[in-house]
Design an enzyme around this catalytic site. Sequence first.
Site, PDB file in Angstrom:
ATOM      1  N   ASP A  17      14.392  24.219  38.805  1.00 49.14           N
ATOM      2  CA  ASP A  17      14.751  25.154  37.730  1.00 49.14           C
ATOM      3  C   ASP A  17      14.289  26.574  38.017  1.00 49.14           C
ATOM      4  O   ASP A  17      14.819  27.534  37.483  1.00 49.14           O
ATOM      5  CB  ASP A  17      14.014  24.700  36.453  1.00 49.14           C
ATOM      6  CG  ASP A  17      14.960  24.166  35.423  1.00 49.14           C
ATOM      7  OD1 ASP A  17      16.042  23.713  35.817  1.00 49.14           O
ATOM      8  OD2 ASP A  17      14.605  24.196  34.234  1.00 49.14           O
ATOM      9  N   GLY A  36      20.123  27.164  24.241  1.00 51.00           N
ATOM     10  CA  GLY A  36      20.140  25.741  23.890  1.00 51.00           C
ATOM     11  C   GLY A  36      18.941  25.493  22.995  1.00 51.00           C
ATOM     12  O   GLY A  36      18.570  26.350  22.200  1.00 51.00           O
ATOM     13  N   ASN A  37      18.298  24.311  23.132  1.00 54.44           N
ATOM     14  CA  ASN A  37      17.034  24.132  22.414  1.00 54.44           C
ATOM     15  C   ASN A  37      16.001  25.098  22.977  1.00 54.44           C
ATOM     16  O   ASN A  37      15.257  25.730  22.262  1.00 54.44           O
ATOM     17  CB  ASN A  37      16.562  22.686  22.540  1.00 54.44           C
ATOM     18  CG  ASN A  37      17.375  21.792  21.626  1.00 54.44           C
ATOM     19  OD1 ASN A  37      17.539  22.088  20.447  1.00 54.44           O
ATOM     20  ND2 ASN A  37      17.928  20.721  22.174  1.00 54.44           N
ATOM     21  N   ASP A  69      17.379  22.918  14.447  1.00 54.12           N
ATOM     22  CA  ASP A  69      18.750  22.696  14.903  1.00 54.12           C
ATOM     23  C   ASP A  69      19.631  23.847  14.392  1.00 54.12           C
ATOM     24  O   ASP A  69      19.740  24.062  13.185  1.00 54.12           O
ATOM     25  CB  ASP A  69      19.249  21.349  14.352  1.00 54.12           C
ATOM     26  CG  ASP A  69      20.593  20.977  14.951  1.00 54.12           C
ATOM     27  OD1 ASP A  69      21.564  21.722  14.752  1.00 54.12           O
ATOM     28  OD2 ASP A  69      20.667  19.936  15.627  1.00 54.12           O
ATOM     29  N   ARG A  73      22.769  24.341  14.097  1.00 51.39           N
ATOM     30  CA  ARG A  73      23.857  24.028  13.146  1.00 51.39           C
ATOM     31  C   ARG A  73      23.316  24.003  11.711  1.00 51.39           C
ATOM     32  O   ARG A  73      23.942  24.529  10.792  1.00 51.39           O
ATOM     33  CB  ARG A  73      24.480  22.660  13.470  1.00 51.39           C
ATOM     34  CG  ARG A  73      25.444  22.715  14.640  1.00 51.39           C
ATOM     35  CD  ARG A  73      25.739  21.351  15.156  1.00 51.39           C
ATOM     36  NE  ARG A  73      24.534  20.778  15.768  1.00 51.39           N
ATOM     37  CZ  ARG A  73      24.535  19.866  16.716  1.00 51.39           C
ATOM     38  NH1 ARG A  73      25.673  19.382  17.139  1.00 51.39           N
ATOM     39  NH2 ARG A  73      23.418  19.425  17.225  1.00 51.39           N
ATOM     40  N   GLY A 100      24.428  25.036  24.255  1.00 54.07           N
ATOM     41  CA  GLY A 100      24.848  24.552  22.929  1.00 54.07           C
ATOM     42  C   GLY A 100      25.130  25.656  21.917  1.00 54.07           C
ATOM     43  O   GLY A 100      26.188  25.666  21.286  1.00 54.07           O
ATOM     44  N   GLU A 137      27.624  28.596  23.437  1.00 56.72           N
ATOM     45  CA  GLU A 137      29.031  28.197  23.566  1.00 56.72           C
ATOM     46  C   GLU A 137      29.703  27.968  22.213  1.00 56.72           C
ATOM     47  O   GLU A 137      30.925  28.061  22.108  1.00 56.72           O
ATOM     48  CB  GLU A 137      29.121  26.884  24.384  1.00 56.72           C
ATOM     49  CG  GLU A 137      28.750  27.067  25.833  1.00 56.72           C
ATOM     50  CD  GLU A 137      28.505  25.736  26.546  1.00 56.72           C
ATOM     51  OE1 GLU A 137      29.098  24.722  26.159  1.00 56.72           O
ATOM     52  OE2 GLU A 137      27.689  25.738  27.496  1.00 56.72           O
ATOM     53  N   ASN A 138      28.887  27.639  21.192  1.00 59.00           N
ATOM     54  CA  ASN A 138      29.491  27.146  19.942  1.00 59.00           C
ATOM     55  C   ASN A 138      29.231  27.979  18.699  1.00 59.00           C
ATOM     56  O   ASN A 138      29.715  27.623  17.628  1.00 59.00           O
ATOM     57  CB  ASN A 138      28.974  25.727  19.657  1.00 59.00           C
ATOM     58  CG  ASN A 138      29.423  24.752  20.728  1.00 59.00           C
ATOM     59  OD1 ASN A 138      30.613  24.589  20.952  1.00 59.00           O
ATOM     60  ND2 ASN A 138      28.469  24.128  21.403  1.00 59.00           N
ATOM     61  N   GLU A 159      24.730  21.669  33.923  1.00 58.77           N
ATOM     62  CA  GLU A 159      23.602  21.599  34.857  1.00 58.77           C
ATOM     63  C   GLU A 159      23.686  20.361  35.747  1.00 58.77           C
ATOM     64  O   GLU A 159      23.338  20.421  36.917  1.00 58.77           O
ATOM     65  CB  GLU A 159      22.284  21.640  34.076  1.00 58.77           C
ATOM     66  CG  GLU A 159      22.024  23.036  33.510  1.00 58.77           C
ATOM     67  CD  GLU A 159      20.916  23.089  32.493  1.00 58.77           C
ATOM     68  OE1 GLU A 159      21.141  22.685  31.338  1.00 58.77           O
ATOM     69  OE2 GLU A 159      19.811  23.525  32.844  1.00 58.77           O
TER      70      GLU A 159
HETATM   71  P1  ADP Z   1      19.438  21.475  25.383  1.00 56.68           P
HETATM   72  O1  ADP Z   1      18.634  22.711  25.610  1.00 56.68           O
HETATM   73  O2  ADP Z   1      18.623  20.339  24.855  1.00 56.68           O
HETATM   74  O3  ADP Z   1      20.361  21.093  26.524  1.00 56.68           O
HETATM   75  P2  ADP Z   1      21.879  22.242  24.017  1.00 56.68           P
HETATM   76  O4  ADP Z   1      22.339  23.189  25.071  1.00 56.68           O
HETATM   77  O5  ADP Z   1      22.677  21.011  23.779  1.00 56.68           O
HETATM   78  O6  ADP Z   1      20.363  21.862  24.143  1.00 56.68           O
HETATM   79  O7  ADP Z   1      21.833  23.073  22.642  1.00 56.68           O
HETATM   80  C1  ADP Z   1      21.330  22.519  21.474  1.00 56.68           C
HETATM   81  C2  ADP Z   1      21.491  23.530  20.356  1.00 56.68           C
HETATM   82  O8  ADP Z   1      22.886  23.861  20.231  1.00 56.68           O
HETATM   83  C3  ADP Z   1      21.028  23.007  19.007  1.00 56.68           C
HETATM   84  O9  ADP Z   1      20.277  24.004  18.324  1.00 56.68           O
HETATM   85  C4  ADP Z   1      22.351  22.777  18.279  1.00 56.68           C
HETATM   86  O10 ADP Z   1      22.230  22.927  16.898  1.00 56.68           O
HETATM   87  C5  ADP Z   1      23.200  23.896  18.866  1.00 56.68           C
HETATM   88  N1  ADP Z   1      24.630  23.662  18.618  1.00 56.68           N
HETATM   89  C6  ADP Z   1      25.404  22.658  19.090  1.00 56.68           C
HETATM   90  N2  ADP Z   1      26.667  22.770  18.573  1.00 56.68           N
HETATM   91  C7  ADP Z   1      26.665  23.856  17.758  1.00 56.68           C
HETATM   92  C8  ADP Z   1      27.627  24.489  16.931  1.00 56.68           C
HETATM   93  N3  ADP Z   1      28.870  24.008  16.830  1.00 56.68           N
HETATM   94  N4  ADP Z   1      27.263  25.607  16.255  1.00 56.68           N
HETATM   95  C9  ADP Z   1      26.009  26.083  16.331  1.00 56.68           C
HETATM   96  N5  ADP Z   1      25.049  25.537  17.100  1.00 56.68           N
HETATM   97  C10 ADP Z   1      25.360  24.433  17.800  1.00 56.68           C
END
Ligand code: ADP
Length: 390
Positions: A133, A195-196, A267, A269, A315, A318-319, A369
Amino acid sequence: MDGNSVMASGIVEKIGESRSLLTHTKFMETRDEIKNIIDAAISDHREGMSLVVAQLVHPKHGVIQDRAEISAVGHRVVHGGEAFQATTIIDEGVIDSIKENIPLAPLHNPSNLIGIEVAASFFPDSLQVAVFDTAFHQTITEKAFLYAVPYNLYSKEKVRRYGFHGTSHLYVAEKCAAYMARPLNELNLITIHLGNGCSMAAIKKGRSIDTSMGMTPLEGLVMGTRSGDIDPAIPFFLADHLKMSLGEIDTLLNKESGLKGICGTNDMREVIDKKNRGVKSAKLALDIYCYRIKKYIGAYFAALENVDAIIFTAGIGENAPDIRHQSCAGLGSLGIEIDHVKNRAKLKDIREISPDGNRIKVMVIPTNEELKIAQETKKVIDTQNMTSNN
Ligand code: ADP
């Protein structure tokens, strides 16, 4: 992975808990998928790996006949310290270096070592390959990786910025270069992994020149449960004034802070949902979160001097269009603009969200990844095969 296509993917979660979960998906040429979920107690990594192997060779959901077909196993290793600047075939010396870096990543490197040991026992004829990493950020120079503390803390104890999420930052940077049909070594990029854990990187001519995570993944952006940047004197205050122990402060900053610390939810969301229902602490958490990203965009703009693209990934990146919008709001004087219709389009693929023809592209690029680790692993085996054929 076979050549460049993914044949199956899966995850084992909650190892050691009373209910663990294995999810395995086989991808078919017909674009169909066969999914198998095992909901059972999986006591340790060895048992988890034996179940994974059973899926891989399974007559219905399997993708190989025999485990000897696996040429190499790629491992994500969190902390390579200064020892590794690239993907590396694992031998005894590499294992020793990963062990030496345990003080820098006490939670991650020991489990990475277990993964390597277990994989090697299940795939004794395969190469084990480490993808670090930290490796992508090893191009960062002293002025950006040193902290202004006594120099011998670096020279003797290796206290410095290392940075993390390197596999993801590199993956999306390469995807961006391919999308723009330009060589990566001509591009200046700001990559934002949300992400998290959250981190940003300033990438100059394809090389990382700065990143927001530091010696550990606690520094930088606000995260789900991590504070990111704080005044380094706050832990002294917590110890002196509130009589907290080092362990309690560690837990507070890593597990009880960030979005969770401000509004009780980590989280994203749920945080967005709470904000939309008028919960003030959720709005505040989002304001702090996006303001931090915006400040880092400004800082990396200054470090790079000119920027071709800003990339959101992972996460949240992208979303969550609202987060992208709020993090870039008001940066028009730097040439950073977002097209609100494009930003809200519900697409899953790589896309531009800046107005057509804008000099600085703002993009959403899904990270992957696991695929990057597989590609890096394949590159190492191909190079080894070429060398042994010459
Ligand atoms: P990790 O770091 O564990 O790989 P991810 O990249 O999957 O985590 O990201 C997780 C985060 O993405 C969480 O906070 C989750 O709520 C957020 N997330 C996933 N889908 C959405 C969405 N549609 N809108 C907002 N946040 C989202």
